[in-house]
Design a protein around this motif. Structure first.
Motif, PDB file in Angstrom:
ATOM      1  N   TRP A 176       4.007  10.014   5.105  1.00  0.00           N
ATOM      2  CA  TRP A 176       3.782   8.621   4.748  1.00  0.00           C
ATOM      3  C   TRP A 176       3.454   7.808   5.994  1.00  0.00           C
ATOM      4  N   PHE A 209       4.361  -1.365   2.433  1.00  0.00           N
ATOM      5  CA  PHE A 209       3.909  -0.195   1.675  1.00  0.00           C
ATOM      6  C   PHE A 209       3.530   0.911   2.651  1.00  0.00           C
ATOM      7  N   SER A 212      -0.235   7.828   1.800  1.00  0.00           N
ATOM      8  CA  SER A 212      -0.172   9.232   2.207  1.00  0.00           C
ATOM      9  C   SER A 212      -1.186   9.488   3.320  1.00  0.00           C
ATOM     10  N   ALA A 292       0.261  10.313  -9.971  1.00  0.00           N
ATOM     11  CA  ALA A 292       1.087   9.460  -9.118  1.00  0.00           C
ATOM     12  C   ALA A 292       2.463   9.249  -9.737  1.00  0.00           C
ATOM     13  N   SER A 293       2.518   9.043 -11.048  1.00  0.00           N
ATOM     14  CA  SER A 293       3.800   8.895 -11.734  1.00  0.00           C
ATOM     15  C   SER A 293       4.619  10.171 -11.607  1.00  0.00           C
ATOM     16  N   ASP A 296       6.297  10.601  -8.313  1.00  0.00           N
ATOM     17  CA  ASP A 296       7.203   9.509  -7.961  1.00  0.00           C
ATOM     18  C   ASP A 296       6.567   8.599  -6.912  1.00  0.00           C
ATOM     19  N   ALA A 297       5.314   8.280  -7.136  1.00  0.00           N
ATOM     20  CA  ALA A 297       4.570   7.393  -6.247  1.00  0.00           C
ATOM     21  C   ALA A 297       3.699   6.498  -7.132  1.00  0.00           C
ATOM     22  N   ARG A 298       2.665   5.922  -6.553  1.00  0.00           N
ATOM     23  CA  ARG A 298       1.751   5.069  -7.318  1.00  0.00           C
ATOM     24  C   ARG A 298       0.386   5.093  -6.651  1.00  0.00           C
ATOM     25  N   LEU A 408      -2.037   8.862  -2.521  1.00  0.00           N
ATOM     26  CA  LEU A 408      -0.824   8.223  -3.038  1.00  0.00           C
ATOM     27  C   LEU A 408      -0.383   7.047  -2.179  1.00  0.00           C
ATOM     28  N   ALA A 409       0.316   6.132  -2.805  1.00  0.00           N
ATOM     29  CA  ALA A 409       0.951   5.009  -2.111  1.00  0.00           C
ATOM     30  C   ALA A 409       2.383   4.879  -2.626  1.00  0.00           C
ATOM     31  N   ARG A 410       3.190   4.149  -1.868  1.00  0.00           N
ATOM     32  CA  ARG A 410       4.537   3.858  -2.349  1.00  0.00           C
ATOM     33  C   ARG A 410       5.021   2.578  -1.688  1.00  0.00           C
ATOM     34  N   ASP A 411       6.002   1.945  -2.316  1.00  0.00           N
ATOM     35  CA  ASP A 411       6.642   0.774  -1.716  1.00  0.00           C
ATOM     36  C   ASP A 411       7.614   1.230  -0.626  1.00  0.00           C
TER      37      ASP A 411
END
Length: 412
Positions: A176, A209, A212, A292-293, A296-298, A408-411
Motif C-alpha cells: 500500500w 487513502f 496498491s 475490490a469487495s 476487502d478494499a475498494r 485497489l484503494a483503501r481508506d
C-alpha cells in the motif's frame, strides 16, 4: 510549433495505416458487435473528421472527396446531419479498403498543400484531430481483438512470438502506497492540449487513502474465481449481479479452459496460457467492484488516482509505440500508466464550471456524461504520449472489450 504539429500529424496518420496492414479487406469490413466498428470505418471516420471540421470550414473552394462519405462515416455528431446506423457499420462493404486509403491520401494531400495558410483555429482542430486519431488507434486494436475472438480458429493478429514472463510465475507482492490527502487540485490546467472534459482545474478534498503499488494480476483474479467470486452475490452491485446471472459470466472476457482444465486467454497474439503475473484485463466495472469487495478494499476515486499520478511520468509504462505486439505485461505492472485502463468508482460527470465548446465539436465529450464511469492511466494499446494524469476515459459499467483492469484503494 507548426512543424512539430505537422510531424506529429503525419506520424499519427502513418501509424493508423500500419496497424491495418495485417488485415484483409474482409477483416477490415466485418463488425463483430454494435459497440465495435470495422477497421475500415475507423480509417475513414478519422479522415472524415479532418475533412469536415478543417478542410470544409477553413480551406476555400475545397470539394469533398465523396459526398456520400459524410453520411457513411459520421459517428455521433447530430449537428452534422443524418448518419448510417452504428450497429450496421459492418454492412458498408463499399467503398473498398483501397478506396478508403485513397480517401485518406486525398485529405492528407489537401491539408499538406494548405498547411501554411491555415488559421490558428484550424491548427487547434488539427491537434484535436491527432488526439482523435490516437483514440481510434486504440479502438481499432480492441475492435480487431473482439472480431478475431469470434473466429473459431482464433487467428493471431500478430503471430510472431511475444517475450513474456513464465506463464505460472506469480506477481510480486503488492504493497500500500499512501496518496496525497487534504485539499488537492485536479483537472487540466495550462496551455498544453487536453480534452474539454478534463477541466476546469478545481479543488477537491481527499481523506487519507492508499493505492496498491500495482494493478491486480491474473493470478490474484484466479484466486477470486476459485473462491466462488462470480457466484457470491454479497460482493456484487445489484446491476452487476443481474449482469452475471443474465450473461452467465464466470471469468474475464477472452478467458477459456482447454480440455485439461487449463485456463487460456485470447489476445492479439493468439490463444495462450494465462500469464498469472500479468495484469488482469478485459473486466468491467461490475467485476472490478466485486473483486475490490472480495479483497476487502475498494476502487479509487478519480480524484485520488489523479492526485497520486500527477508526480509520475505519463509516458512511462507499457504503451503503444509502433505497430507490433500488444498485451499487458508483468514487468511494468507497478506503473500508474499503461498496461490496462484502471476503473475508478467515479461517475463520468462534468467538473465544476465545465462548458462544452460551441458547434459540432462540442459534442465530442460532454453529451456522454450520463451513466458511464471513469477509467484512468491508459493501456498497452494507448499510443505513448496520448494520456496524462488528468485524462478521463469513460465506459458503461457492463463494457469490457477494452484493455480494462483495476488497482485497489483503501481508506487509511
Amino acid at each position: 510549433m507548426t512543424r512539430n504539429l505537422r510531424d506529429r500529424f503525419f506520424a499519427a496518420r502513418k501509424l493508423t495505416v500500419d496497424l491495418v496492414k495485417p488485415l484483409s479487406d474482409a477483416d477490415a469490413t466485418v463488425q463483430s458487435m454494435p459497440d465495435a466498428s470495422p477497421a475500415k470505418w475507423h480509417l475513414a471516420h478519422v479522415t472524415w473528421f479532418l475533412e469536415s471540421f478543417i478542410l470544409r470550414d477553413h480551406v476555400p473552394g475545397y470539394r469533398a472527396f465523396d459526398d456520400s462519405f459524410a453520411y457513411l462515416f459520421n459517428s455521433y455528431y447530430e449537428a452534422e446531419g443524418a448518419r448510417h446506423s452504428r450497429a450496421a457499420r459492418g454492412l458498408i462493404t463499399r467503398p473498398s479498403l483501397v478506396e478508403v486509403h485513397a480517401y485518406r491520401a486525398h485529405v492528407e494531400a489537401a491539408l499538406d498543400a494548405h498547411w501554411n495558410n491555415l488559421p490558428e483555429s484550424a491548427l487547434a482542430l488539427l491537434e484535436l484531430g491527432i488526439q482523435h486519431e490516437q483514440q481510434h488507434q486504440e479502438l481499432l486494436l480492441t475492435d480487431i481483438l473482439h472480431l478475431f475472438s469470434q473466429n473459431p480458429t482464433y487467428p493471431a493478429y500478430w503471430p510472431e512470438p511475444v517475450v513474456r514472463a513464465v506463464p505460472d510465475a506469480q506477481a510480486p507482492a503488492a504493497r500500500w502506497v499512501s496518496g496525497p490527502s487534504g485539499m488537492q487540485l485536479i483537472g487540466h490546467g495550462g496551455s498544453t492540449f487536453a480534452f474539454d472534459c478534463e477541466g476546469p482545474r478545481h479543488e477537491v478534498f481527499l481523506q487519507p487513502f492508499a493505492l496498491s503499488s500495482r494493478t491486480v494480476s491474473n493470478g490474484e483474479w484466479m484466486q477470486f474465481m476459485n473462491d466462488n467470486g462470480y457466484g457470491e452475490p454479497r460482493h456484487w452491485l445489484s446491476d452487476g449481479w443481474a449482469w452475471v446471472q443474465r450473461e452467465h459470466v464466470g471469468a474475464p472476457l477472452y478467458w477459456q479452459q482447454d480440455r485439461d482444465g487449463q485456463w487460456l486467454s485470447f489476445g492479439l497474439d493468439g490463444l495462450r496460457a494465462i500469464d498469472l503475473s500479468a495484469p488482469v484485463t478485459h473486466i468491467n466495472l461490475f467485476e472490478a467492484d466485486a473483486y475490490a469487495s472480495w479483497a476487502d478494499a475498494r476502487l479509487p476515486t478519480e480524484a485520488e488516482w489523479e492526485a497520486a499520478a500527477e508526480s509520475h511520468d505519463a509516458a512511462a509504462g507499457n504503451q503503444l509505440d509502433a505497430a507490433g505486439p500488444v498485451r499487458p505485461n508483468a514487468s511494468q505492472a507497478a506503473s500508474l500508466f499503461g498496461n490496462v485502463w484502471q476503473w475508478t468508482g467515479s461517475a463520468y460527470r462534468p467538473y465544476p464550471g465545465f462548458r462544452a465548446a460551441d458547434g459540432a465539436v462540442g459534442e465530442y465529450n460532454g453529451k456522454f456524461m450520463s451513466g458511464q464511469f471513469v477509467l484512468r492511466g491508459g493501456s498497452c494499446a494507448t499510443p505513448r504520449g496520448h494520456v496524462r494524469a488528468s485524462y478521463r476515459n469513460f465506459f458503461y459499467p457492463h463494457q469490457r472489450w477494452q484493455f480494462t483492469g483495476l488497482r485497489l484503494a483503501r481508506d487509511v
